[in-house]
Enzyme design. Structure first.
Site, short mmCIF file in Angstrom:
data_model
loop_
_atom_site.label_atom_id
_atom_site.label_comp_id
_atom_site.label_asym_id
_atom_site.label_seq_id
_atom_site.Cartn_x
_atom_site.Cartn_y
_atom_site.Cartn_z
N GLY A 185 96.65 20.50 29.96
CA GLY A 185 97.29 19.64 28.96
C GLY A 185 96.24 18.72 28.35
O GLY A 185 95.09 18.71 28.78
N TYR A 223 100.02 32.12 41.52
CA TYR A 223 101.07 31.46 40.74
C TYR A 223 102.45 31.84 41.28
O TYR A 223 103.26 30.96 41.61
CB TYR A 223 100.93 31.90 39.28
CG TYR A 223 101.91 31.26 38.32
CD1 TYR A 223 101.77 29.93 37.93
CD2 TYR A 223 102.96 32.00 37.76
CE1 TYR A 223 102.66 29.36 37.02
CE2 TYR A 223 103.84 31.44 36.86
CZ TYR A 223 103.69 30.11 36.48
OH TYR A 223 104.57 29.56 35.58
N LYS A 254 104.84 29.31 43.40
CA LYS A 254 106.14 28.88 42.87
C LYS A 254 107.27 29.26 43.83
O LYS A 254 108.29 28.57 43.92
CB LYS A 254 106.38 29.52 41.50
CG LYS A 254 105.49 28.97 40.39
CD LYS A 254 105.97 27.60 39.92
CE LYS A 254 105.23 27.15 38.68
NZ LYS A 254 105.67 25.83 38.20
N THR A 313 108.50 30.90 27.43
CA THR A 313 108.89 29.92 26.42
C THR A 313 107.71 29.65 25.50
O THR A 313 106.56 29.61 25.96
CB THR A 313 109.37 28.64 27.10
OG1 THR A 313 110.49 28.97 27.93
CG2 THR A 313 109.81 27.59 26.09
P1 NAD Z 1 100.92 23.84 30.41
O1 NAD Z 1 99.72 24.45 31.05
O2 NAD Z 1 100.84 23.51 28.98
O3 NAD Z 1 101.37 22.52 31.20
C1 NAD Z 1 101.10 22.27 32.54
C2 NAD Z 1 100.65 20.82 32.66
O4 NAD Z 1 100.40 20.54 34.05
C3 NAD Z 1 99.32 20.56 31.94
O5 NAD Z 1 99.43 19.37 31.19
C4 NAD Z 1 98.31 20.41 33.06
O6 NAD Z 1 97.20 19.60 32.73
C5 NAD Z 1 99.17 19.83 34.16
N1 NAD Z 1 98.62 20.07 35.50
C6 NAD Z 1 98.14 21.22 36.02
N2 NAD Z 1 97.74 21.03 37.29
C7 NAD Z 1 97.98 19.72 37.58
C8 NAD Z 1 97.76 18.91 38.73
N3 NAD Z 1 97.21 19.42 39.85
N4 NAD Z 1 98.11 17.60 38.67
C9 NAD Z 1 98.66 17.07 37.55
N5 NAD Z 1 98.87 17.78 36.43
C10 NAD Z 1 98.54 19.10 36.44
O7 NAD Z 1 102.14 24.84 30.70
P2 NAD Z 1 103.66 24.78 30.25
O8 NAD Z 1 103.96 26.04 29.55
O9 NAD Z 1 103.97 23.49 29.59
O10 NAD Z 1 104.40 24.85 31.67
C11 NAD Z 1 104.96 23.71 32.29
C12 NAD Z 1 105.66 24.12 33.57
O11 NAD Z 1 106.68 25.09 33.28
C13 NAD Z 1 104.73 24.78 34.60
O12 NAD Z 1 105.09 24.36 35.88
C14 NAD Z 1 105.02 26.25 34.43
O13 NAD Z 1 104.77 26.96 35.63
C15 NAD Z 1 106.49 26.25 34.06
N6 NAD Z 1 106.84 27.46 33.31
C16 NAD Z 1 106.49 27.59 32.01
C17 NAD Z 1 106.82 28.77 31.34
C18 NAD Z 1 106.47 28.97 29.90
O14 NAD Z 1 106.73 30.06 29.38
N7 NAD Z 1 105.96 28.03 29.16
C19 NAD Z 1 107.48 29.80 32.00
C20 NAD Z 1 107.80 29.62 33.35
C21 NAD Z 1 107.49 28.44 33.99
#
Ligand code: NAD
Ligand code: UDP
Length: 312
Positions: A39, A146, A150, A176
């Protein structure tokens, strides 16, 4: 009057930044915690002037203390290239992050929501996927850091609930997409749009017959917030995603049509353990949350393309 004080981990990421924005808009106070691995501050910079928003650099693998009423635990890299970059750290983020957030929720009696994933189903043998399917995950494959991370997080959530009465919610998010995806995070929607807008080759992995079901970010967050606000005895796991299912070939063609790009399609090797098909069964979300997606792929892609046009 402020409604609730809410912690969002991973709040500077793609989904997290939209969630922070939305929770603030609904009159809540929001604390955003992120280590900026995938992020960026840029995603929430427009919220910094809001006195009810606070941004904290913190890694969820370390304990954290704060008084809040709700916790959305989103911290975890989500794109395959990012979560495979440091697989041990990915497992630690999911597992230790869950332990730290559940421990915090237990101590302060907060409600905590886990952002789980359709990846808990692995390369699914039943189709579409229902919540009672246990999945088909290779525990030693490249995606396992991953997927298994999860899955353990879900195990932790359910056991903190049973053993310590922590109020939990588990959402299984299906692919998403939307504005603010990182242009280089390697996920298929952002890759294809960026490639099309730059006139570069569109990279299809494998023969393009594998399928995914794509949910627009606003729909997803609607389901996520409904789950957090659902009655206490509904904890999930619940699938939230758009059942519209497309092959990667169909997606590539749609992106080419909507961008008017003349990029050509090229075929690259399919990564190991890449799921062949994925589609959520959302009957449970419909019944318990009164939720269904409203934004079809073409409409969501148009909004996403507009975003990428502004940053490229
Ligand atoms: P993203 O990579 O944009 O966001 C993840 C955020 O977590 C980032 O801002 C990153 O810096 C932060 N992060 C990672 N490791 C960290 C740590 N150790 N401590 C603090 N912050 C940390 O991804 P996203 O698409 O926004 O996904 C958000 C959540 O939703 C995740 O948990 C992901 O597994 C879940 N998810 C997303 C999707 C999708 O399609 N977007 C699908 C299934 C699950
Ligand atoms: N994919 C592709 N080209 C790309 C990026 C991804 O064909 O440039 C494929 C990938 O092999 C997978 C699908 O698109 O079959 C979705 O990939 P993504 O990384 O977005 O999500 P996930 O595999 O985690 O669902």
């Amino acid at each position: 009057m402020i409604k609730k004080k809410i912690l969002v981990t991973g709040g500077a990421g793609f989904l997290g930044s939209h969630l922070c924005e939305r929770l603030l808009r609904e009159g809540n106070e929001v604390v955003c915690l992120d280590n900026y691995f995938t992020g960026q501050k840029q995603n929430v910079v427009h919220l910094l002037d809001n006195p009810f928003f606070e941004l904290i650099r913190h890694d969820v693998t370390m304990p954290f203390f704060i008084e809040v009423e709700e916790i959305y635990n989103l911290a975890c890299p989500a794109s395959p290239i990012h979560y495979q970059y440091n697989p041990i750290k990915t497992v630690k983020t999911s597992v230790m992050g869950a332990i730290n957030m559940l421990g915090l929720a237990k101590r302060i009696k907060a409600k905590v929501l886990q952002a789980s994933t359709s990846e808990v189903y692995g390369d699914p043998e039943i189709h579409p996927q229902t919540e009672d399917y246990w999945g088909h995950v290779n525990p030693i494959g490249p995606r396992s850091c991953y997927d298994e991370g999860k899955r353990v997080a879900e195990t932790l959530f359910i056991n903190y609930h049973k053993q310590n009465k922590v109020r939990i919610k588990i959402i299984r998010i299906f692919n998403t997409y939307g504005p603010r995806m990182h242009p280089h995070d390697g996920r298929v929607v952002s890759n294809f749009i960026v490639q099309a807008l730059k006139g570069e080759d569109i990279t299809i992995y494998g023969d393009g017959s594998q399928t995914r079901s794509f949910c627009y970010v606003d729909d997803l967050l609607d389901g996520m917030i409904r789950l957090m606000n659902s009655r206490d005895d509904f904890i999930g796991p619940v699938n939230v995603g758009n059942p519209g299912e497309f092959t990667m070939m169909e997606l590539a063609e749609l992106v080419l049509k909507l961008t008017g790009s003349r990029s050509k399609i090229v075929y690259l090797p399919l990564p190991a353990d890449d799921p062949a098909q994925r589609q959520p069964n959302i009957d449970l979300a419909r019944k318990e949350l009164g939720w269904k997606p409203a934004i079809p792929l073409e409409e969501g892609l148009k909004k996403t393309i507009e975003f990428f046009q502004t940053i490229i």
